[in-house]
Scaffold this motif. Structure first.
Motif, PDB file in Angstrom:
ATOM      1  N   THR A  13       0.841  -1.194   0.000  1.00 41.77           N
ATOM      2  CA  THR A  13       0.000   0.000   0.000  1.00 41.77           C
ATOM      3  C   THR A  13       0.875   1.242   0.000  1.00 41.77           C
ATOM      4  OG1 THR A  13      -0.151  -0.053   2.425  1.00 41.77           O
ATOM      5  CG2 THR A  13      -1.931  -1.119   1.186  1.00 41.77           C
ATOM      6  N   TYR A  14       0.384   2.270  -0.705  1.00 37.23           N
ATOM      7  CA  TYR A  14       1.150   3.500  -0.862  1.00 37.23           C
ATOM      8  C   TYR A  14       0.237   4.700  -0.613  1.00 37.23           C
ATOM      9  CZ  TYR A  14       4.062   0.178  -3.433  1.00 37.23           C
ATOM     10  OH  TYR A  14       4.803  -0.913  -3.802  1.00 37.23           O
ATOM     11  N   VAL A  15       0.694   5.616   0.234  1.00 39.28           N
ATOM     12  CA  VAL A  15      -0.031   6.870   0.451  1.00 39.28           C
ATOM     13  C   VAL A  15       0.492   7.859  -0.588  1.00 39.28           C
ATOM     14  CG1 VAL A  15      -0.631   8.689   2.075  1.00 39.28           C
ATOM     15  CG2 VAL A  15      -0.234   6.362   2.907  1.00 39.28           C
ATOM     16  N   LEU A  16      -0.222   7.972  -1.702  1.00 40.20           N
ATOM     17  CA  LEU A  16       0.235   8.788  -2.818  1.00 40.20           C
ATOM     18  C   LEU A  16      -0.927   9.508  -3.482  1.00 40.20           C
ATOM     19  CD1 LEU A  16       2.712   6.378  -4.666  1.00 40.20           C
ATOM     20  CD2 LEU A  16       3.323   8.454  -3.425  1.00 40.20           C
ATOM     21  N   GLY A  17      -0.729  10.771  -3.813  1.00 39.69           N
ATOM     22  CA  GLY A  17      -1.654  11.512  -4.648  1.00 39.69           C
ATOM     23  C   GLY A  17      -1.128  11.554  -6.067  1.00 39.69           C
ATOM     24  N   SER A  18      -1.939  12.035  -6.984  1.00 36.50           N
ATOM     25  CA  SER A  18      -1.550  12.027  -8.394  1.00 36.50           C
ATOM     26  C   SER A  18      -0.351  12.930  -8.677  1.00 36.50           C
ATOM     27  CB  SER A  18      -2.737  12.430  -9.273  1.00 36.50           C
ATOM     28  OG  SER A  18      -3.190  13.734  -8.942  1.00 36.50           O
ATOM     29  N   ASN A  19      -0.109  13.933  -7.830  1.00 38.68           N
ATOM     30  CA  ASN A  19       1.021  14.837  -8.043  1.00 38.68           C
ATOM     31  C   ASN A  19       2.307  14.364  -7.374  1.00 38.68           C
ATOM     32  OD1 ASN A  19      -0.450  16.701  -9.596  1.00 38.68           O
ATOM     33  ND2 ASN A  19      -1.236  17.706  -7.749  1.00 38.68           N
ATOM     34  N   ASP A  20       2.241  13.251  -6.649  1.00 40.22           N
ATOM     35  CA  ASP A  20       3.410  12.741  -5.945  1.00 40.22           C
ATOM     36  C   ASP A  20       4.280  11.892  -6.871  1.00 40.22           C
ATOM     37  OD1 ASP A  20       2.658  13.925  -3.511  1.00 40.22           O
ATOM     38  OD2 ASP A  20       1.337  12.238  -3.034  1.00 40.22           O
ATOM     39  N   ASP A  21       5.521  11.684  -6.441  1.00 35.07           N
ATOM     40  CA  ASP A  21       6.455  10.840  -7.176  1.00 35.07           C
ATOM     41  C   ASP A  21       6.011   9.383  -7.062  1.00 35.07           C
ATOM     42  OD1 ASP A  21       8.588   9.525  -8.295  1.00 35.07           O
ATOM     43  OD2 ASP A  21      10.084  10.277  -6.892  1.00 35.07           O
ATOM     44  N   HIS A  22       5.751   8.739  -8.197  1.00 41.90           N
ATOM     45  CA  HIS A  22       5.262   7.355  -8.199  1.00 41.90           C
ATOM     46  C   HIS A  22       6.388   6.327  -8.287  1.00 41.90           C
ATOM     47  CE1 HIS A  22       1.489   9.263  -8.503  1.00 41.90           C
ATOM     48  NE2 HIS A  22       0.840   8.377  -9.211  1.00 41.90           N
ATOM     49  N   SER A  23       7.650   6.773  -8.322  1.00 38.96           N
ATOM     50  CA  SER A  23       8.749   5.829  -8.544  1.00 38.96           C
ATOM     51  C   SER A  23       8.882   4.804  -7.425  1.00 38.96           C
ATOM     52  CB  SER A  23      10.066   6.585  -8.718  1.00 38.96           C
ATOM     53  OG  SER A  23      10.408   7.318  -7.537  1.00 38.96           O
ATOM     54  N   VAL A  24       8.342   5.097  -6.246  1.00 46.49           N
ATOM     55  CA  VAL A  24       8.398   4.134  -5.141  1.00 46.49           C
ATOM     56  C   VAL A  24       7.696   2.835  -5.506  1.00 46.49           C
ATOM     57  CG1 VAL A  24       6.293   4.994  -4.035  1.00 46.49           C
ATOM     58  CG2 VAL A  24       8.018   3.846  -2.662  1.00 46.49           C
ATOM     59  N   MET A  25       6.761   2.889  -6.450  1.00 45.65           N
ATOM     60  CA  MET A  25       6.038   1.683  -6.863  1.00 45.65           C
ATOM     61  C   MET A  25       6.778   0.897  -7.930  1.00 45.65           C
ATOM     62  SD  MET A  25       2.006   2.814  -6.778  1.00 45.65           S
ATOM     63  CE  MET A  25       2.137   4.426  -7.537  1.00 45.65           C
ATOM     64  N   HIS A  44      -9.045  16.400  -8.763  1.00 40.08           N
ATOM     65  CA  HIS A  44      -8.857  14.965  -8.984  1.00 40.08           C
ATOM     66  C   HIS A  44      -7.936  14.732 -10.185  1.00 40.08           C
ATOM     67  CE1 HIS A  44     -12.172  14.505  -6.174  1.00 40.08           C
ATOM     68  NE2 HIS A  44     -12.014  13.191  -6.197  1.00 40.08           N
ATOM     69  N   PRO A  45      -7.382  13.526 -10.322  1.00 40.46           N
ATOM     70  CA  PRO A  45      -6.533  13.226 -11.479  1.00 40.46           C
ATOM     71  C   PRO A  45      -7.251  13.474 -12.802  1.00 40.46           C
ATOM     72  CG  PRO A  45      -6.328  11.500  -9.830  1.00 40.46           C
ATOM     73  CD  PRO A  45      -7.451  12.390  -9.381  1.00 40.46           C
ATOM     74  N   VAL A  46      -6.462  13.825 -13.816  1.00 39.61           N
ATOM     75  CA  VAL A  46      -6.987  14.133 -15.147  1.00 39.61           C
ATOM     76  C   VAL A  46      -6.188  13.354 -16.187  1.00 39.61           C
ATOM     77  CG1 VAL A  46      -7.897  16.405 -14.528  1.00 39.61           C
ATOM     78  CG2 VAL A  46      -5.501  16.178 -15.234  1.00 39.61           C
ATOM     79  N   VAL A  47      -6.507  13.555 -17.461  1.00 43.08           N
ATOM     80  CA  VAL A  47      -5.871  12.787 -18.529  1.00 43.08           C
ATOM     81  C   VAL A  47      -4.358  12.973 -18.533  1.00 43.08           C
ATOM     82  CG1 VAL A  47      -5.796  12.369 -21.012  1.00 43.08           C
ATOM     83  CG2 VAL A  47      -7.968  12.944 -19.929  1.00 43.08           C
ATOM     84  N   SER A  48      -3.892  14.165 -18.195  1.00 42.71           N
ATOM     85  CA  SER A  48      -2.454  14.420 -18.209  1.00 42.71           C
ATOM     86  C   SER A  48      -1.691  13.606 -17.169  1.00 42.71           C
ATOM     87  CB  SER A  48      -2.176  15.915 -18.009  1.00 42.71           C
ATOM     88  OG  SER A  48      -2.689  16.362 -16.771  1.00 42.71           O
ATOM     89  N   ASP A  49      -2.408  12.967 -16.242  1.00 43.30           N
ATOM     90  CA  ASP A  49      -1.768  12.092 -15.263  1.00 43.30           C
ATOM     91  C   ASP A  49      -1.563  10.678 -15.791  1.00 43.30           C
ATOM     92  OD1 ASP A  49      -1.547  13.897 -12.979  1.00 43.30           O
ATOM     93  OD2 ASP A  49      -3.731  13.853 -12.940  1.00 43.30           O
ATOM     94  N   ILE A  50      -2.195  10.335 -16.904  1.00 46.82           N
ATOM     95  CA  ILE A  50      -2.118   8.976 -17.431  1.00 46.82           C
ATOM     96  C   ILE A  50      -0.692   8.562 -17.800  1.00 46.82           C
ATOM     97  CG2 ILE A  50      -2.898   7.409 -19.257  1.00 46.82           C
ATOM     98  CD1 ILE A  50      -5.062   8.019 -17.240  1.00 46.82           C
ATOM     99  N   PRO A  51       0.128   9.413 -18.457  1.00 50.81           N
ATOM    100  CA  PRO A  51       1.496   8.982 -18.786  1.00 50.81           C
ATOM    101  C   PRO A  51       2.291   8.510 -17.570  1.00 50.81           C
ATOM    102  CG  PRO A  51       0.945  10.921 -20.064  1.00 50.81           C
ATOM    103  CD  PRO A  51      -0.187  10.722 -19.091  1.00 50.81           C
ATOM    104  N   LYS A  52       2.052   9.124 -16.415  1.00 45.77           N
ATOM    105  CA  LYS A  52       2.738   8.693 -15.203  1.00 45.77           C
ATOM    106  C   LYS A  52       2.332   7.259 -14.852  1.00 45.77           C
ATOM    107  CE  LYS A  52       3.230  11.733 -11.930  1.00 45.77           C
ATOM    108  NZ  LYS A  52       3.002  12.630 -10.767  1.00 45.77           N
TER     109      LYS A  52
END
Length: 230
Positions: A117-129, A149-157
Motif C-alpha cells: 500500500t502507498y499513500v500517494l496523490g496524483s502529483n506525488d512521485d510514483h517511482s516508489v512503486m 482529482h486526477p486528469v488525462v495528463s496524469d495517465i502517462p505517469k
C-alpha cells in the motif's frame, strides 16, 4: 448508516459547489471529508449502489485472461472495496493499493488483502512503486470528479508503472467526460503513451438521487475506458 451517507453526500456536494476554493484548498477539504467518514465509507459506497467496481473488475478479469498471479494496482483504492471483489470474486492474488487519504487506506489495510500500500496523490512521485511492474492498473471514481482529482495528463505517469502490453482501466460518471477529454485520451495514442483507447457506457453508475428523479432522470450513465500500454 443512512445518516452517515446523507452527511457525506451533503458535505461533498458543498465542497464541489464552493467556487472560492483554490484547487489546493478543495483537495485538502476532500481529504478531511474522506478521513472524517473513513469508518463509514464502505457503507456510503454501498448505499449509493455504485456499479463501477463490478464493471471494472469483470473487464480486468477478461483482459488478464483469468491469470490469478497478475500484478494489479488499484489506483485510488480508498478502503479496498475493489480489492475485495478482485480477490473474493475472481481469485486474484497480487493486488496493491495506492490512496492519498491515509485514513481511508488504514481501513483497507486492516483486512490484509493488499500486498503493498502507498499513500500517494496524483502529483506525488510514483517511482516508489517501481517501473513497468503492473499487468493492469484500475481506477474507479478517481478521475475527473472535481478539478483537484486526477486528469488525462496524469495517465502517462501511470503508463510508466505498467508492463509492455499491460492495461489501464478507468471508470467514472459519463457526465464528467467532456469532448476535449476524449480528444486528450486520443492524443495519448498519437503521442505513443498508449496503443489504443476505447470508451463504453453502462447504466446505473450509481443510484439516482430523489432530486434527479424529479427532473426525469432514470439512470446515471457510467463510462468504462481502457487503454493498452505499448
Amino acid at each position: 448508516m443512512a445518516v452517515a451517507t446523507k452527511g457525506y453526500n451533503t458535505e461533498l456536494t458543498a465542497i464541489k459547489a464552493n467556487k472560492a476554493y483554490t484547487m489546493e484548498e478543495e483537495y485538502e477539504a476532500q481529504q478531511e471529508l474522506y478521513t472524517k467518514y473513513a469508518e463509514d465509507y464502505d457503507r456510503v459506497r454501498y448505499d449509493d449502489e455504485y456499479q463501477g467496481p463490478e464493471q471494472v473488475c469483470a473487464l480486468a478479469n477478461q483482459l488478464l485472461g483469468g491469470r490469478k498471479d497478475a500484478k494489479i494496482l488499484d489506483y485510488g483504492c480508498g478502503t479496498g472495496y475493489l480489492v475485495d471483489i478482485l480477490l473474493d470474486k475472481y481469485g486474484f492474488e497480487n493486488v496493491d493499493g495506492s490512496e492519498p487519504c491515509e485514513g481511508l487506506l488504514n481501513v483497507g489495510r486492516r483486512n490484509g488483502k493488499m500486498k503493498n500500500t502507498y499513500v500517494l496523490g496524483s502529483n506525488d512521485d510514483h517511482s516508489v512503486m517501481g517501473s513497468k511492474v503492473y499487468d493492469i492498473i484500475l481506477a474507479v471514481g478517481v478521475f475527473f470528479n472535481t478539478p483537484s482529482h486526477p486528469v488525462v495528463s496524469d495517465i502517462p505517469k501511470l503508463c510508466e508503472l505498467v508492463k509492455s502490453g499491460g492495461w489501464i482501466v478507468l471508470s467514472t460518471c459519463d457526465g464528467y467526460l467532456k469532448p476535449r477529454m476524449i480528444e486528450e485520451f486520443e492524443q495519448l495514442v498519437v503521442n505513443g503513451h498508449t496503443k489504443n483507447f476505447t470508451k463504453e457506457t453502462f447504466d446505473d453508475y450509481r443510484k439516482v438521487k430523489p432530486e434527479e428523479r424529479e427532473k426525469g432522470i432514470t439512470t446515471i450513465k457510467g463510462a468504462l475506458m481502457k487503454m493498452q500500454v505499448p
